[in-house]
Every structure is written in structure tokens, then in C-alpha cells.
Design a protein around this motif. Structure first.
Motif, PDB file in Angstrom:
ATOM      1  N   THR A 120       0.695  -1.178   0.011  1.00  0.00           N
ATOM      2  CA  THR A 120       0.132  -0.121   0.003  1.00  0.00           C
ATOM      3  C   THR A 120       0.801   1.162   0.056  1.00  0.00           C
ATOM      4  O   THR A 120       0.611   2.351  -0.705  1.00  0.00           O
ATOM      5  CB  THR A 120      -0.907   0.010   1.153  1.00  0.00           C
ATOM      6  OG1 THR A 120      -1.632  -0.983   1.189  1.00  0.00           O
ATOM      7  CG2 THR A 120      -1.702   1.362   1.454  1.00  0.00           C
ATOM      8  N   VAL A 121       1.677   1.429   0.951  1.00  0.00           N
ATOM      9  CA  VAL A 121       2.715   2.598   0.945  1.00  0.00           C
ATOM     10  C   VAL A 121       3.529   2.839  -0.323  1.00  0.00           C
ATOM     11  O   VAL A 121       3.991   3.803  -0.540  1.00  0.00           O
ATOM     12  CB  VAL A 121       3.381   2.571   2.275  1.00  0.00           C
ATOM     13  CG1 VAL A 121       2.662   2.545   3.588  1.00  0.00           C
ATOM     14  CG2 VAL A 121       4.579   1.437   2.509  1.00  0.00           C
ATOM     15  N   THR A 122       3.754   1.640  -0.782  1.00  0.00           N
ATOM     16  CA  THR A 122       4.709   1.778  -2.014  1.00  0.00           C
ATOM     17  C   THR A 122       3.616   2.259  -3.326  1.00  0.00           C
ATOM     18  O   THR A 122       4.308   2.158  -4.505  1.00  0.00           O
ATOM     19  CB  THR A 122       5.409   0.488  -2.570  1.00  0.00           C
ATOM     20  OG1 THR A 122       4.574  -0.601  -2.386  1.00  0.00           O
ATOM     21  CG2 THR A 122       6.475   0.327  -1.088  1.00  0.00           C
ATOM     22  N   ARG A 123       2.559   2.020  -3.225  1.00  0.00           N
ATOM     23  CA  ARG A 123       1.461   2.533  -4.030  1.00  0.00           C
ATOM     24  C   ARG A 123       1.319   1.192  -5.163  1.00  0.00           C
ATOM     25  O   ARG A 123       0.662   1.509  -6.058  1.00  0.00           O
ATOM     26  CB  ARG A 123       1.615   3.667  -4.526  1.00  0.00           C
ATOM     27  CG  ARG A 123       1.458   4.861  -3.792  1.00  0.00           C
ATOM     28  CD  ARG A 123       1.479   6.267  -4.578  1.00  0.00           C
ATOM     29  NE  ARG A 123       0.316   6.480  -5.373  1.00  0.00           N
ATOM     30  CZ  ARG A 123      -0.823   6.670  -5.062  1.00  0.00           C
ATOM     31  NH1 ARG A 123      -1.003   7.059  -3.531  1.00  0.00           N
ATOM     32  NH2 ARG A 123      -1.906   7.000  -5.814  1.00  0.00           N
ATOM     33  N   ILE A 124       1.742   0.099  -4.727  1.00  0.00           N
ATOM     34  CA  ILE A 124       1.597  -1.063  -5.801  1.00  0.00           C
ATOM     35  C   ILE A 124       0.125  -1.545  -5.813  1.00  0.00           C
ATOM     36  O   ILE A 124      -0.326  -1.874  -7.123  1.00  0.00           O
ATOM     37  CB  ILE A 124       2.630  -2.213  -5.164  1.00  0.00           C
ATOM     38  CG1 ILE A 124       4.234  -2.062  -5.410  1.00  0.00           C
ATOM     39  CG2 ILE A 124       2.075  -3.496  -6.189  1.00  0.00           C
ATOM     40  CD1 ILE A 124       5.000  -2.839  -4.940  1.00  0.00           C
ATOM     41  N   ARG A 125      -0.612  -1.561  -4.718  1.00  0.00           N
ATOM     42  CA  ARG A 125      -2.046  -1.962  -4.593  1.00  0.00           C
ATOM     43  C   ARG A 125      -2.740  -0.975  -5.538  1.00  0.00           C
ATOM     44  O   ARG A 125      -3.619  -1.330  -6.185  1.00  0.00           O
ATOM     45  CB  ARG A 125      -2.446  -2.060  -3.247  1.00  0.00           C
ATOM     46  CG  ARG A 125      -2.014  -3.091  -2.450  1.00  0.00           C
ATOM     47  CD  ARG A 125      -2.317  -3.207  -1.011  1.00  0.00           C
ATOM     48  NE  ARG A 125      -3.906  -3.643  -0.841  1.00  0.00           N
ATOM     49  CZ  ARG A 125      -4.294  -3.526   0.174  1.00  0.00           C
ATOM     50  NH1 ARG A 125      -3.724  -3.142   1.313  1.00  0.00           N
ATOM     51  NH2 ARG A 125      -5.712  -4.204   0.235  1.00  0.00           N
ATOM     52  N   GLN A 126      -2.431   0.323  -5.388  1.00  0.00           N
ATOM     53  CA  GLN A 126      -3.073   1.284  -6.350  1.00  0.00           C
ATOM     54  C   GLN A 126      -2.818   1.216  -7.676  1.00  0.00           C
ATOM     55  O   GLN A 126      -3.729   1.371  -8.307  1.00  0.00           O
ATOM     56  CB  GLN A 126      -2.597   2.856  -5.667  1.00  0.00           C
ATOM     57  CG  GLN A 126      -3.490   3.840  -6.654  1.00  0.00           C
ATOM     58  CD  GLN A 126      -4.642   4.223  -6.029  1.00  0.00           C
ATOM     59  OE1 GLN A 126      -5.764   3.381  -6.294  1.00  0.00           O
ATOM     60  NE2 GLN A 126      -4.940   5.118  -5.075  1.00  0.00           N
ATOM     61  N   TYR A 127      -1.505   0.654  -7.893  1.00  0.00           N
ATOM     62  CA  TYR A 127      -1.253   0.467  -9.284  1.00  0.00           C
ATOM     63  C   TYR A 127      -1.788  -0.674  -9.822  1.00  0.00           C
ATOM     64  O   TYR A 127      -2.279  -0.682 -11.346  1.00  0.00           O
ATOM     65  CB  TYR A 127       0.084   0.262  -9.501  1.00  0.00           C
ATOM     66  CG  TYR A 127       1.182   1.620  -9.260  1.00  0.00           C
ATOM     67  CD1 TYR A 127       0.842   2.920  -9.652  1.00  0.00           C
ATOM     68  CD2 TYR A 127       2.386   1.421  -8.684  1.00  0.00           C
ATOM     69  CE1 TYR A 127       1.526   3.789  -9.588  1.00  0.00           C
ATOM     70  CE2 TYR A 127       3.031   2.705  -8.188  1.00  0.00           C
ATOM     71  CZ  TYR A 127       2.604   3.730  -8.973  1.00  0.00           C
ATOM     72  OH  TYR A 127       3.647   4.906  -8.503  1.00  0.00           O
ATOM     73  N   ILE A 128      -2.195  -1.895  -9.163  1.00  0.00           N
ATOM     74  CA  ILE A 128      -2.751  -2.741  -9.561  1.00  0.00           C
ATOM     75  C   ILE A 128      -4.317  -2.435  -9.760  1.00  0.00           C
ATOM     76  O   ILE A 128      -4.845  -3.026 -11.062  1.00  0.00           O
ATOM     77  CB  ILE A 128      -2.773  -3.872  -8.336  1.00  0.00           C
ATOM     78  CG1 ILE A 128      -1.349  -4.536  -8.159  1.00  0.00           C
ATOM     79  CG2 ILE A 128      -3.814  -5.231  -8.808  1.00  0.00           C
ATOM     80  CD1 ILE A 128      -1.357  -5.539  -6.881  1.00  0.00           C
TER      81      ILE A 128
END
Length: 438
Positions: A120-128
Motif C-alpha cells: 500500500t505505502v509503495t502504491r503497488i496496490r493502487q497501481y494494481i
């Protein structure tokens, strides 16, 4: 309420076209739909060896704390609590055939929460989320609608399992089934007539009718208690090092994958209905919602319960008009009161909330018109996403079927450049997940 009041400004009532009354109605509706978890989750956790009284206390405390965070900080009208599917996996696999005790299992849950937080903090989930095509996002909403309707029909006894056909029509002369059908038609009619409290009226009326007919009983003894459940047997009793030393990587991976996409599915589905999803598919405040559930997972393990997840039943509150985080605040407050009225909460039976779930499924099905079914490379993955959620009784599996088929079909037809690289990575992860789960 005055539109310049603190609550109206903080939750932006005007921007979402809502009111204090509407948000309270929605919160109470969601609570009624979720209240069963007070009894179901602890019962499942106790099957995994966790002391039941501590499981009751931990479940309610986690639900209050994380739902409040979801409402006040992320401002989503969503209830968060230990998830049913993950709890079943925890109690009936990790603490069952896999042979681990609940201390080690909670350690694995905590580690999966750390992974969620990192993603989440690396924004990987947002990118997904952003890499998922709009058609698949809409298919997810529709699939969840089909899934939640199946749950409602099952809880109401309208459909039952069958050894030959898997499912079949239940006994419609059964009083509980008849009450389910009564609640369904009453609530549907009130919603068509645009009664704001239609769902609450349906739930309460069906519950009262069931009690008056002797189908359900009032709780015996006092309805109020001043002695709160003791969570000391499970508080901070997780064994993180044990989970690592036992090499639970496959279990941690499964926990992470299932909860990641379960949460994502619920958030995407409800964000669309709340108006949080923009025309380009971007969802506002999604990073805060993701951080909330990742913190909730770590907090759950510390309290002695399983992974906290956004609850599908929140769709009932959204359908009742909930549009802001105040709905979640009301849900959290209702669960706080439930600590003192646990016997009374049990009055609301599944046949009273089942009709609402079916109706919510119908409302979510409306999004199907936005899917480009005329394009087969979209229609087939979208169809698999929709049908595999109810057929496998798992949201994350629906993601997997949809993502894998979308990627494979585009590769085989030479349209692989139309798919983002991250989609291929996700599809590969689902392949690994399916193998591990098998």
C-alpha cells in the motif's frame, strides 16, 4: 442538518447528496446485515482452538476500531471486520489439516498484514487497481452482486445444496423461507416506492413477524451485560517467529492474495455505487482505504482474530443511501453498543437480512450495461469474472479467472500490447496461487 455544521462539512454531505438521517439509516442497515459475525466468527475461531470468549471480544473490538478508521480517515461507508473466508481458511486448514496451532496462525496473519502495508505505502496496490481495465472493474461489481445474492438466497433457505445438481430450490413451505420471501417482496415494494428506510423496515418487520409466529425466540435472561469479554488469553499471543521458522510461505502467500483481491473487489464494487469512481476508473481515497485494511490485518492478529476485510454486507448500507464515512462511524457505534447487548443482537435472524442481500445484488447487477460484451476478448473474461464468483463462492477466484483469461486471450490473439505489464504479473500470481491452493 445545517450544511455548514462540522459533520456536514467534514463528510461533504452536499457533495455526495446525502443527509445525517440518511447516513444513520444506512449505518444501522449495514450493522443489521453484519451483526451475525458477532456469533459466526468467534464460533469458527473457537474451532481453531482460540478461547471463544476472547474471540468474541477480539472480533468486536477489531470491528469497532477498524470500521471507525475506515469512516473517519478513509471516509468510506464500509464496515470492516475479520473475514469469513479467511477465518474458515485459518480455523479449518491452518489450524486443522496443516497442523499449526493458532498462535503460529496469527503470526502468519500478522506477516500478511505487513505485506499488505508494504504494497500500500509503495502504491503497488493502487497501481494494481489502476491497471485493471474498466470492463473488468464493472464485471467485478456485477460478479459481487451475483455472489451477494447467492449468499442471501442461501441464508434464507430459498436455495439449498443438492448432491446431484449442487444447488436446488429449498422448501418454500418452510416458515423461514416464507419469511424470507415476505421480507424480499416487502422491501422491494418499499424501495420501488422510494422509501428511504425500506431496508430497515424490511429487516425489522420480518424479525418481529418471525418472533410473533414462533419461528424465532427472544433471548433468555438479561438482554444487557456490564461484563465485557476478556481478551487477555489472545491479546498479543501471536507467534511471528514460529510462522517464519515453520516456513509458512505458501500460507502467507495465500492469505495475502485472497485478502488483497477480496478487499479490492469489495472496495471497487462499492466505490462505483457510492460515486467514488471517476470516469477514467480512478477511485478517490483508495490508498487510505487500503492502508486502513492493512493496519486492520496487523491489529486483528494482535487482538487474536483473523484478517480484517471490507464486508460485502456494507452494500446494504450503500443501497440504503450511505455515501460517506459517517455511515461507517454509525456501524462502529452500533458494534460498540453490541458489546453490552450481545444477547439482543442475536434476535435479528438470517432470514430477515437475506432479502436485503438479494436486492443489493440486483442493484449491483445494473452495472452490466457498461461492459462491452460485443467484443469477445472482453466478453469472455468479463463473463468468467462474473460467474466464477458465485460458482466458486470466492471473490478472489473470480479475479483470478478474469485476469488470467484476459491476459491469455490477448496474447493468443496478438493483442498483448493492449494489456498492461502489471496485468500479466497479476495473472501469473493467480496461477501460482491456484496451484498452491490446490
Amino acid at each position: 442538518m445545517n450544511e455548514n455544521s462540522f459533520l456536514a462539512r467534514y463528510f461533504n454531505f452536499k457533495g455526495y447528496g446525502t443527509t445525517l438521517t440518511q447516513e444513520v439509516y444506512a449505518g444501522i442497515t449495514t450493522f443489521m446485515a453484519m451483526a451475525y459475525l458477532i456469533f459466526v466468527i468467534p464460533s469458527m475461531l473457537s474451532d481453531g482452538g482460540i478461547p471463544k470468549d476472547a474471540a468474541i471480544g477480539g472480533t468486536i473490538i477489531v470491528t469497532i476500531a477498524i470500521t471507525l478508521l475506515m469512516g473517519v480517515w478513509a471516509k468510506y461507508p464500509i464496515g470492516v471486520a475479520p473475514g469469513l473466508g479467511i477465518t474458515a481458511f485459518f480455523s479449518y486448514y491452518i489450524c486443522g489439516p496443516a497442523g499449526y496451532d493458532w498462535h503460529t496462525g496469527l503470526g502468519a496473519v500478522f506477516i500478511s498484514g505487513i505485506v499488505f502495508f508494504f504494497l500500500t505505502v509503495t502504491r503497488i496496490r493502487q497501481y494494481i487497481v489502476n491497471s485493471v481495465p474498466m470492463d473488468l472493474k464493472l464485471a467485478i461489481v456485477v460478479g459481487i452482486g451475483a455472489f451477494i445474492s447467492l449468499i442471501g438466497l442461501k441464508n434464507g433457505g430459498v436455495i439449498v445444496k443438492d448432491p446431484n445438481t449442487f444447488v436446488t430450490l429449498g422448501n418454500i413451505t418452510d416458515p423461514k423461507v416464507m419469511l424470507t420471501l415476505f421480507g424480499f417482496f416487502l422491501t422491494s415494494a418499499l424501495m420501488v416506492l422510494r422509501w428511504r428506510a425500506a431496508m430497515i423496515i424490511g429487516i425489522v418487520t420480518t424479525t418481529v413477524l418471525g418472533i410473533s409466529l414462533g419461528v424465532s425466540d427472544l433471548p433468555e435472561g438479561s438482554w444487557f451485560t456490564t461484563s465485557l469479554p476478556d481478551i487477555s488469553p489472545t491479546f498479543m499471543q501471536l507467534d511471528v517467529m514460529g510462522a517464519l521458522s515453520h516456513g509458512l510461505l505458501s500460507i502467507i502467500f495465500t492469505l495475502t492474495m485472497v485478502d488483497l483481491f477480496d478487499n479490492m473487489g469489495v472496495l471497487i464494487g462499492l466505490a462505483k455505487k457510492c460515486g467514488f469512481m471517476r470516469d477514467n476508473g480512478q477511485i478517490q481515497n483508495l490508498d487510505r482505504a487500503f492502508i486502513t485494511d492493512s493496519v486492520g490485518t496487523m491489529f486483528s492478529a494482535l487482538m487474536g482474530t483473523t484478517t480484517a476485510t471490507s464486508y460485502l454486507e456494507s452494500a446494504t448500507g450503500v443501497a440504503a443511501g450511505g455515501r460517506t464515512g459517517l455511515t461507517a462511524v454509525v456501524v462502529a457505534f452500533c458494534f460498540f453498543l453490541a458489546l453490552f447487548f450481545i444477547p439482543l443482537v442475536g434476535i435479528v435472524p438470517s432470514y430477515a437480512t437475506a432479502p436485503v442481500l438479494v436486492i443489493v445484488g440486483a442493484l449491483m447487477m445494473q452495472e452490466v450495461v457498461g461492459i462491452h460484451f460485443e467484443k469477445l476478448e472482453i466478453a469472455i473474461p468479463a463473463f468468467l469474472t462474473i460467474v466464477s464468483m458465485p460458482f466458486t463462492f470466492n471473490i478472489a477466484t473470480g479475479f483470478g479467472f478474469g485476469f488470467i483469461s484476459y491476459a491469455v486471450i490477448h496474447v493468443l490473439t496478438g493483442k498483448f500490447r493492449e494489456v498492461s505489464p502489471l496485468m500479466y504479473v497479476i495473472a501469473a500470481c493467480f496461477v501460482v496461487n491456484f496451484v498452491l491452493r490446490s
